[in-house]
Scaffold this active site. Structure first.
Site, short mmCIF file in Angstrom:
data_model
loop_
_atom_site.label_atom_id
_atom_site.label_comp_id
_atom_site.label_asym_id
_atom_site.label_seq_id
_atom_site.Cartn_x
_atom_site.Cartn_y
_atom_site.Cartn_z
N LYS A 105 0.87 -1.18 0.00
CA LYS A 105 0.00 0.00 0.00
C LYS A 105 0.90 1.22 0.00
O LYS A 105 2.01 1.18 0.52
CB LYS A 105 -0.89 0.01 1.25
CG LYS A 105 -2.17 0.78 1.08
CD LYS A 105 -3.21 -0.04 0.32
CE LYS A 105 -4.47 0.73 0.05
NZ LYS A 105 -5.55 -0.15 -0.44
N GLY A 219 -21.49 4.85 -3.89
CA GLY A 219 -20.29 5.10 -4.70
C GLY A 219 -20.06 3.91 -5.61
O GLY A 219 -20.98 3.15 -5.91
N ASN A 220 -18.81 3.73 -6.02
CA ASN A 220 -18.50 2.68 -6.98
C ASN A 220 -18.98 1.30 -6.52
O ASN A 220 -19.66 0.59 -7.27
CB ASN A 220 -16.99 2.67 -7.26
CG ASN A 220 -16.59 1.51 -8.13
OD1 ASN A 220 -16.13 0.48 -7.65
ND2 ASN A 220 -16.81 1.63 -9.43
P1 NAD Z 1 -16.78 5.96 -3.16
O1 NAD Z 1 -16.01 7.11 -2.66
O2 NAD Z 1 -16.99 5.77 -4.62
O3 NAD Z 1 -18.24 5.96 -2.47
C1 NAD Z 1 -18.46 6.09 -1.12
C2 NAD Z 1 -19.96 6.24 -0.92
O4 NAD Z 1 -20.26 6.23 0.48
C3 NAD Z 1 -20.54 7.55 -1.46
O5 NAD Z 1 -21.81 7.34 -2.03
C4 NAD Z 1 -20.69 8.40 -0.20
O6 NAD Z 1 -21.69 9.40 -0.32
C5 NAD Z 1 -21.09 7.33 0.79
N1 NAD Z 1 -20.91 7.70 2.18
C6 NAD Z 1 -19.82 8.24 2.78
N2 NAD Z 1 -20.05 8.43 4.08
C7 NAD Z 1 -21.32 8.00 4.31
C8 NAD Z 1 -22.16 7.94 5.45
N3 NAD Z 1 -21.72 8.35 6.64
N4 NAD Z 1 -23.40 7.44 5.32
C9 NAD Z 1 -23.85 7.01 4.12
N5 NAD Z 1 -23.12 7.05 3.01
C10 NAD Z 1 -21.87 7.54 3.11
O7 NAD Z 1 -16.07 4.67 -2.54
P2 NAD Z 1 -16.09 3.18 -3.07
O8 NAD Z 1 -15.00 2.99 -4.05
O9 NAD Z 1 -17.49 2.79 -3.42
O10 NAD Z 1 -15.63 2.41 -1.74
C11 NAD Z 1 -16.52 2.15 -0.67
C12 NAD Z 1 -15.84 1.23 0.31
O11 NAD Z 1 -15.43 0.02 -0.34
C13 NAD Z 1 -14.57 1.75 0.97
O12 NAD Z 1 -14.48 1.20 2.27
C14 NAD Z 1 -13.47 1.17 0.11
O13 NAD Z 1 -12.23 1.07 0.80
C15 NAD Z 1 -14.03 -0.19 -0.18
N6 NAD Z 1 -13.47 -0.87 -1.37
C16 NAD Z 1 -13.59 -0.30 -2.59
C17 NAD Z 1 -13.09 -0.98 -3.70
C18 NAD Z 1 -13.25 -0.43 -5.10
O14 NAD Z 1 -12.89 -1.12 -6.04
N7 NAD Z 1 -13.81 0.77 -5.28
C19 NAD Z 1 -12.46 -2.22 -3.56
C20 NAD Z 1 -12.37 -2.78 -2.29
C21 NAD Z 1 -12.89 -2.08 -1.20
#
Ligand code: NAD
Length: 427
Positions: A105, A219-220
């Site tokens: 990381k 999110g994603n």
């Molecule tokens: P992102 O930034 O695209 O989306 C995050 C979402 O969470 C947004 O819709 C935001 O509005 C919402 N959010 C934030 N705080 C909030 C709250 N208090 N209440 C409700 N909603 C809230 O992030 P992502 O890529 O979707 O990642 C989400 C999680 O998944 C993270 O923990 C990340 O580490 C994990 N993750 C992501 C991936 C990936 O490929 N994107 C892979 C493994 C793990």
């Protein structure tokens, strides 16, 4: 936990797995700490002509099973302990997914939103300038994380290729399609979450077509988990939620006929914030951000941020809930984990559940090595196979040892890493 230091948490979780495996002291000592750490300063010429110094990190936790793998995070509160924890979790995530990679990381202490496009590019190139001798397709392959994007990976890959004197797309993953990126990466994590839910439903004999899910986040990960829940499983999504940065609060969005995630995507910005007025106009009901957790559903999918299921919030989980799928990293505290275990809810732990992203990153580097790109269908089909077999391996361990899925995931992952270290003559 006395402290919320993430590396102490990662070490405490590892210790629990090591106890269950009965690992000897010298093997524990090897795995409790990263093998290598890099701390470096990155000089960047700002648009106003001044030179500004940034703090950069890269942690390589363990590469017994293959090159280190893991994202680079640009965050104002980045610390070496966060990077150490995330690197450690990557080792277990790659091992449980059974991809031939280790854990790494990286990070920079910076708020990327405070930089111009040119400053971001120079910072990315500066990071590679400091690290290029110690990364590469056979050494350590970074990817995007919080605060970094596919465009940034393209700049980093370009800088690496320039410094080594040859086009080396496999040095970074998460690149844009057209610059060495893989089709299917956008959907992979969310769809992978759904593949593990499907396998859990088979085990628990739940009919996916009659099932209802509540999601946190949009999110994603949450977007594609919601789409997959409907399109892959045939189930219904009761709600999703998001954070509104202007109002500094979160909202839960539900619809009497179920959420249409593809429609909501059209009214959601790049940060995952849904347009409230447009959602209301389309018949959506808005509630407080915490409402998702108490919904009467079969599946809860926390897919936003860490520490959402806590000793305070988990008693609100409805008695209908049978599965919790951790799309986010670290959404459940140790205390909540115990409550969930006692209630007999089947929890799919984060580093198993959200491994579809790193699996596709691995497929991206394989495609880069082959110099041949796969179709989106081929990528997603392979993600499904990997996620399903990872789930089965953890489920078998959980049944055999009569432990939770989280403990079983640690047992599978740590054991695979230890075996690789033994076969290589390291321990
Ligand atoms: P992102 O930034 O695209 O989306 C995050 C979402 O969470 C947004 O819709 C935001 O509005 C919402 N959010 C934030 N705080 C909030 C709250 N208090 N209440 C409700 N909603 C809230 O992030 P992502 O890529 O979707 O990642 C989400 C999680 O998944 C993270 O923990 C990340 O580490 C994990 N993750 C992501 C991936 C990936 O490929 N994107 C892979 C493994 C793990």
């Amino acid at each position: 936990m006395e402290s919320t230091n993430p590396f102490q948490l990662a070490q405490a979780q590892f210790d629990r797995g090591a106890d269950l495996l009965g690992l000897p002291e010298h093997v524990r000592a090897f795995l409790r700490w990263p093998m290598r750490e890099f701390h470096f300063r990155i000089p960047v010429r700002m648009d106003d002509g001044r030179l500004r110094m940034f703090q950069g990190f890269r942690v390589q936790h363990n590469d017994a099973r293959g090159p280190n793998k893991g994202g680079i995070r640009f965050h104002p509160n980045e610390t070496i302990d966060t990077v150490r924890a995330l690197a450690t979790w990557m080792t277990w995530k790659c091992a449980v997914a059974d991809i031939p990679l280790g854990g790494g990381k990286g990070g920079v202490v910076v708020n990327p939103a405070s930089l111009s496009v040119g400053e971001k590019e120079r910072l990315c190139r500066g990071w590679v300038g400091a690290m290029w001798r110690n990364i590469g397709p056979r050494t350590d392959v970074p990817a995007p994380d919080v605060g970094t994007t596919p465009q940034m990976m393209a700049w980093m890959m370009d800088e690496y290729s320039r410094l080594v004197g040859q086009y080396t797309p496999g040095a970074f993953t998460g690149k844009p399609v057209g610059a060495g990126g893989s089709l299917g990466r956008t959907e992979a994590t969310g769809f992978g979450v759904v593949h593990t839910v499907r396998e859990a439903m088979k085990h628990l004999r739940i009919n996916p077509r009659e099932s209802l899910a509540a999601l946190q986040g949009f999110g994603n990960v949450a977007q594609y988990a919601a789409i997959g829940f409907r399109e892959i499983l045939g189930g219904k999504v009761a709600c999703v939620s998001c954070y509104d940065a202007t109002e500094k609060r979160s909202y839960t969005f539900s619809h009497p006929e179920g959420v249409d995630a593809r429609f909501l995507q059209t009214i959601t910005d790049q940060y995952g914030t849904i347009d409230q007025a447009k959602a209301k106009a389309a018949g959506y009901l808005l509630e407080d951000g915490s409402a998702w957790i108490a919904k009467e559903v079969d599946v809860l999918i926390p897919a936003a941020i860490e520490e959402q299921l806590t000793a305070e919030t988990s008693p609100q989980i409805d008695k209908r809930v049978k599965i919790i799928a951790e799309g986010a990293n670290g959404p459940t505290t140790m205390e909540a984990d115990e409550i969930i275990r006692q209630r007999g809810i089947f929890l799919i732990p984060d580093f198993l559940c959200n491994g579809g992203g790193v699996t596709t990153s691995y497929f991206e580097s394989v495609q880069n090595d082959m110099n041949f790109h796969w179709s989106r269908e081929e990528v997603l089909e392979r993600v499904d196979q990997k996620m399903s077999s990872a789930f089965q391996a953890v489920l078998e361990m959980s049944l055999e040892r009569k432990v939770s899925m989280r403990d079983a995931a640690y047992l599978v992952a740590v054991d695979r890493v230890v075996k690789a270290m033994q076969m290589r003559g390291w321990v």
